[in-house]
Design an enzyme around this catalytic site. Structure first.
Site, PDB file in Angstrom:
ATOM      1  N   SER A 254       0.841  -1.256  -0.025  1.00 52.96           N
ATOM      2  CA  SER A 254      -0.070   0.030   0.045  1.00 52.96           C
ATOM      3  C   SER A 254       0.817   1.389   0.053  1.00 52.96           C
ATOM      4  CB  SER A 254      -1.034  -0.056   1.434  1.00 52.96           C
ATOM      5  OG  SER A 254      -0.054   0.208   2.230  1.00 52.96           O
ATOM      6  N   LYS A 255       0.240   1.956  -0.585  1.00 44.12           N
ATOM      7  CA  LYS A 255       0.972   3.714  -0.727  1.00 44.12           C
ATOM      8  C   LYS A 255       1.339   4.129   0.517  1.00 44.12           C
ATOM      9  CE  LYS A 255      -2.224   6.363  -2.873  1.00 44.12           C
ATOM     10  NZ  LYS A 255      -2.692   6.673  -4.251  1.00 44.12           N
ATOM     11  N   ARG A 256       0.566   3.872   1.759  1.00 39.98           N
ATOM     12  CA  ARG A 256       0.770   4.360   2.958  1.00 39.98           C
ATOM     13  C   ARG A 256       2.157   3.819   3.577  1.00 39.98           C
ATOM     14  NH1 ARG A 256      -2.701   2.392   5.568  1.00 39.98           N
ATOM     15  NH2 ARG A 256      -4.010   1.678   3.925  1.00 39.98           N
ATOM     16  N   LYS A 257       2.384   2.690   3.113  1.00 38.25           N
ATOM     17  CA  LYS A 257       3.514   1.977   3.852  1.00 38.25           C
ATOM     18  C   LYS A 257       4.967   1.990   3.023  1.00 38.25           C
ATOM     19  CE  LYS A 257       1.340  -0.399   7.137  1.00 38.25           C
ATOM     20  NZ  LYS A 257       1.040  -1.653   8.240  1.00 38.25           N
ATOM     21  N   LEU A 258       4.703   2.101   1.673  1.00 42.26           N
ATOM     22  CA  LEU A 258       5.455   1.850   0.662  1.00 42.26           C
ATOM     23  C   LEU A 258       5.492   2.672  -0.500  1.00 42.26           C
ATOM     24  CD1 LEU A 258       7.828  -0.766   0.677  1.00 42.26           C
ATOM     25  CD2 LEU A 258       6.315  -1.261  -1.329  1.00 42.26           C
TER      26      LEU A 258
END
Ligand code: GLU
Length: 537
Positions: A254-258
């Site tokens: 996911s964008k939030r983590k990576l």
């Protein structure tokens, strides 16, 4: 069998590494069997539509070198390849299902459906459409539709039994039909849903293998029921494992983590060959276990049955490591220089001859993992006027090596051949004759030539920069830096540390003095007790 695979992205947001991953495996499989790889834009969700996305997706595949054989730009026998341009096809096909009774027009309003859901919740009933529109007689459906009453078109699905399909990696998957609740095929805005357009197009585009992300497994029974309703042969289904974040729970990428944007990796100087190689190792390995391999190597042996389902982790350190291998070993120097050239120009650097560029890239690539890291370090090679800032460490080194720099300035100006051997010999001879350690010369010289202490081999620097620039830079370093810093002026931290050390030293001296005085007093007291005279000694 003439293999046809496809990638069917929706045009939303930044092209995602997951799309590159799925695209890569579809491409490899098609090419392995001499088949075709189709790009289809699934743009029927008009609310999420992003006009830039199509071009960016195609640019991504182009950059990766996995060019579709058919698609909106290339064309092909089964186009158009944008779903928004295929609305007539969907209308035609939904007519077939309406005529056979496999589909029906459902006139419930949004409020009515809300009320239905509310009641289901209250009464603890299974959630979902309860089939209430099924029994409206066909002529009434037609009449209301002709009168312009808004409605959706739904698939009539069985209530009893199960729907089963075969997933190449997971074996047979069975879903109770009671869980499939007359899904919508055409929305009230006239656009088809994903399920409907996807199946109609996969059939029309002669897709033989549907290879897509795991998250679509639960949609597949709907697709299977559609294939059966049309009487079409089903493709083979292969659901790829989801890429995972490198966190403890291995959550879905996911964008939030990576960073999931391929464009962002491109901008960071990741090479397409390296990204492909890295993605190809996500749940997959070559039969011979090699870690570094080309797209052609992958194609030559690609077998989807070898894909492993254990959640593959998108590990950035590994990506950078693979990239470094391509940068340093796998790709020829000229190739790396070609790719870095636009980046250096963008940074405002200029150079006259190509050999200079090759030399610079050659010495910097072992010191970098990405193209941008080469650019970031390259500055001191390209400054036309030889003016560059000196960092604190470099200032100190230059100041400390003033004598050596003056001597070398003279020696370099007299050197006959300015090549690697001659420069090496000169430096060796210098440290021998002065009986000094080599770093005492190399550090100031590196600092004088680059303004930093973090730079490649001094001999490489000297030879690449050439005599004129070396002399100019040493001269400038000596005049500017040493005059600005006559005594190697300490930094505020150093001053602070010196003060602390002085205070500690003083305290220690006082402690010793006090201890000595106490000792003397004790001795005097002992002597006095023994009746001796006090002594001065
Ligand atoms: N449009 C879907 C997506 O965005 C396609 C899924 C499929 O391949 O069937 O991923």
């Amino acid at each position: 069998m003439n293999v046809v695979t496809r990638i069917a992205p929706s045009p939303t947001g930044d092209p995602h590494v997951g799309t590159a991953y799925v695209g890569l495996f579809n491409y490899a499989f098609a090419k392995r069997h001499g088949g075709r790889f189709v790009f289809r834009l699934e743009d029927t969700d008009r609310e999420r539509y992003d006009a830039q996305s199509e071009a960016r997706l195609l640019a991504m595949f182009d950059w990766l070198g996995i060019t579709p054989d058919e698609g909106p730009e290339t064309g092909g026998p089964n186009g158009p390849y944008r779903q928004s341009e295929r609305l007539d096809t969907y209308t035609q096909h939904v007519e077939t299902l309406l005529a056979s009774g496999d589909a029906y027009r459902a006139f419930e309003t949004a409020e009515e459906l809300d009320a239905m859901r509310h009641e289901q919740k209250q009464r603890g009933l299974p959630q979902g459409y309860d089939g209430r529109g099924r029994d409206v007689p066909r002529d009434e459906q037609d009449r209301r539709a002709a009168a312009g009453e808004p409605h959706a078109i739904r698939l009539r699905t069985p209530d009893e039994g199960e729907t089963a399909f075969l997933d190449v990696l997971r074996g047979e998957i069975r879903i109770p039909n009671s869980e499939i609740k007359d899904p919508i095929l055409v929305k009230s805005d006239g656009y088809p849903t994903y399920h409907f357009a996807n199946v109609v197009d996969d059939h029309a585009m002669e897709v033989t293998h549907v290879m897509r992300a795991e998250e679509w497994v639960t949609s597949t029974p709907i697709h299977v029921l559609l294939y059966r309703a049309f009487g079409w042969e089903e493709p083979r289904f292969i659901h790829l494992p989801l890429l995972r974040n490198p966190d403890e729970n291995k959550t879905k990428i996911s964008k939030r983590k990576l960073d999931t944007s391929v464009d962002s990796y491109r901008k960071q100087g990741i090479l397409p060959e390296a990204l492909l190689n890295f993605l190809a190792t996500m749940g997959y390995s070559l039969p011979d276990g090699r870690e570094i391999f080309t797209l052609d190597d992958l194609i030559a042996t690609f077998d989807p049955e070898r894909i492993s389902l254990g959640g593959p982790v998108f590990d950035l350190r590994k990506l950078r490591h693979v990239n470094a291998r391509y940068l340093r070993e796998e790709l020829p120097l000229e190739e790396i220089a070609d790719r870095i050239e636009p980046l250096l120009r963008e940074a405002g650097y200029a150079w006259d001859d190509e050999d200079f560029l090759l030399d610079v890239v050659d010495v910097l690539r072992p010191r970098a993992e990405t193209l941008t890291e080469i650019v970031d370090q390259a500055g001191y090679f390209f400054l036309a006027d030889d003016v560059y800032p000196f960092d604190d460490e470099a200032r100190k080194k230059v100041a400390a090596g003033q004598q050596a720099l003056e001597d070398l300035e003279r020696s370099f100006s007299m050197l006959d051949f300015f090549d690697e051997d001659a420069v090496d010999d000169l430096l060796d001879e210098y440290v021998r004759s002065r009986e000094i350690k080599k770093p005492a010369v190399l550090m100031p010289l590196r600092a004088a030539l680059t303004g930093t202490t973090n730079a490649p081999s001094v001999t490489d620097l000297v030879v690449i920069l050439g005599r004129q620039r070396v002399l100019r830079r040493i001269g400038r370093a000596l005049s500017e830096i040493t005059s600005a810093l006559p005594d190697d002026k300490p930094t505020p931290e150093e001053e602070q540390q010196a003060a602390a050390e002085a205070a500690a030293k003083k305290a220690e001296e006082e402690r010793r003095a006090a201890a000595a005085a106490a000792g003397r007093a004790a001795q005097a007291a002992a002597r006095a007790a023994a009746g001796e005279e006090p002594s001065e000694s």
